[in-house]
Design an enzyme around this catalytic site. Sequence first.
Site, mmCIF file in Angstrom:
data_model
loop_
_atom_site.group_PDB
_atom_site.id
_atom_site.type_symbol
_atom_site.label_atom_id
_atom_site.label_comp_id
_atom_site.label_asym_id
_atom_site.label_seq_id
_atom_site.Cartn_x
_atom_site.Cartn_y
_atom_site.Cartn_z
ATOM 1 N N GLY A 222 0.814 -1.194 0.095
ATOM 2 C CA GLY A 222 -0.043 0.058 0.091
ATOM 3 C C GLY A 222 0.782 1.276 -0.025
ATOM 4 N N ASP A 223 0.175 2.240 0.499
ATOM 5 C CA ASP A 223 0.720 3.568 0.325
ATOM 6 C C ASP A 223 2.068 3.597 1.317
ATOM 7 O OD1 ASP A 223 -0.866 4.731 -1.320
ATOM 8 O OD2 ASP A 223 -2.301 5.278 -0.026
ATOM 9 N N GLU A 524 1.926 7.309 7.857
ATOM 10 C CA GLU A 524 2.711 7.398 8.939
ATOM 11 C C GLU A 524 2.674 8.558 10.002
ATOM 12 O OE1 GLU A 524 5.188 5.171 10.044
ATOM 13 O OE2 GLU A 524 4.301 3.730 8.435
#
Length: 562
Positions: A222-223, A524
């Site tokens: 994913g990202d 994050e």
Amino acid sequence: MEKQPRLLASQLLLKNRVFEVLLNRVILTWKEIPANKKRVSGSIHHPFKVGFCFPKFLHRGKGESGTSHSVSVSEILAVRELDVDGGTKDDGRWQKMPQKLTEAYPYAFTVSYVERVRQHRWRCSDVTFHCPEGALCQQWVQTIREQLAALTSRPKHLLVYINPYGGKQQGKRIYEQKVAPLFACASISTDVIVTEHANHARDHLRTEAELKQYDGVVCVGGDGMFSEIVHGLVFRAQKDNGVDQNSPEEKLVPCTLRIGIIPAGSTDCICYATVGINDPVTSALHIIVGDSQPMDVCSVHHNNTFLRYSVSLLGYGFYGDVLADSVRKRWMGPARYDFSGFKTFLTHHHYEGVVSFLPATDTLGTPGDQTRCRAGCFICQHDGQLYTEDSPEKCKTAPDVSDSENEGGWGVIRGKFLAINAASMSCACPRSPKGLSPAAHLADGTTDLILVRKCSRFNFLRHLLRHTSKDDQFDMTFVEVHRVRRFRFTPCQNDSELDLRENGKQLFSQICHPAYSSWNCDGEILPHAAIEVGVHCQLIKLFARGIEEQSLFEDLAHPCAL
Ligand SMILES: CCCCCCCCCCCCC/C=C/[C@@H](O)[C@H](COP(=O)(O)O)NC(C)=O
Ligand SMILES: Nc1ncnc2c1ncn2[C@@H]1O[C@H](COP(=O)(O)OP(=O)(O)O)[C@@H](O)[C@H]1O
Ligand SMILES: [Ca+2]
């Protein structure tokens, strides 16, 4: 337009029907020959003579002809000779006259090519042409192979990282079942690393990986996984060129290796916004044909110390809180964002702070534009710059930069915000197909700074829902958006909270209304709320081409209409 010289033209058999097959430097076309014009029909006399002749196109008018197909040479994946029924294929001589059409065409080759199906989805299609002679068959295969070998932008050797725990934990299966066979078909060799822990891919790229031998890096995940790859590659490029990442003003050195994303994560917005769909096969095909899409990268610093890079969303307030809440709910898979999103919406926290930003006054686009960043985007081709050497007259209507009060000047806004979002691309994803900033550009060197001020829950819900409808999410009194090259954020505590704290109600205040949110940086959490951000124009490249306009791909799917 000058006609492309023909390389090959033959009458070949396809599914028991005779086609005029034509190859020039850019296109392979096959068109059915109507029964009355066929030189070869059910009873066969001299099927071999048709091979090397260069006949004119027999039919151009509409209605007269049968089906016609074309494929751009740049979208042919592979060609291979087929081992058809050996009975009639001997030393080149015929034992007896063939009785059936197929017997007269005992050699065959298969062309695999990109076919566009609905909604930006690509598929690999095969077409098999039967030839009357082995030499002719080989000539076709060899000529197409030479054409493919001349396409220098195609990768030959790739480094693949698979996150086995991304999204619904299907990364490994998706790669092995859907992607690896396509790479093999296109003769792409790979070194595959299944990651064993977070930051495995990043650290491997930073230090160990021998990058020289590869033509690109593929990220299956994913990202967050993509972000790991970006961090590894950007770090490596700076280290190799002696650039200090800790200096916010430093001009970074672009990465030369392209990155391919095979979507296998939760949001997959970088794949969605650069390809138009989250589909592993489509992404694999964009890698094989050697597409290239430059992308902006934001660097994030705190007190002159490098924190992270961001490619999609930097979000404080709402998106920061959603992410912080969802971290412990990874077991829920992609649904964790819905759960935490709902919860965060109900808590309805706002945060006070100062945003200062350097507006991108010298750009071609604005966040309110109706035009969208699409494949071959004009604005991105000019790095988003208003003035280019070759076209000084292009933008006469734009404000004179030297007169602008913002020249070199920073805007400063202090306020109470429900959300502060910086989107350096649209951030389109299945949840919001138009994205957080629909008019943002992938590669113009700017990010769209969206400020959502404190408002009622009802109004905030209206704003959120507009991400999923045609209505403009920026056209609300409490929302403003600025296209910027740099920005800073400094949090500060609400006056009312300070009062509360002074009155000895700290605990109550902190639980009910925390002073600080956190930054969501491409999925994050950042360790600091005070940050400084700068956009680095086209720092990385993807194996993608941007979202294709619907009409463009319809034309390409039927290039005879061109
Ligand atoms: C009540 C209706 C609400 C609809 C709101 C829709 C807005 C959706 C906009 C989403 C923008 C996502 C930008 C991408 C962020 C990713 O980097 C990050 C991490 O994604 P990953 O877990 O690595 O796939 N995902 C999230 C949700 O923060
Ligand atoms: N083998 C692994 N074990 C645990 N975490 C990993 C592993 N490989 C990568 N990660 C981390 O998992 C996080 C989420 O990965 P990602 O592929 O983006 O999935 P998702 O979209 O579901 O968040 C990333 O931050 C990445 O650093
Ligand atoms: Ca941008």
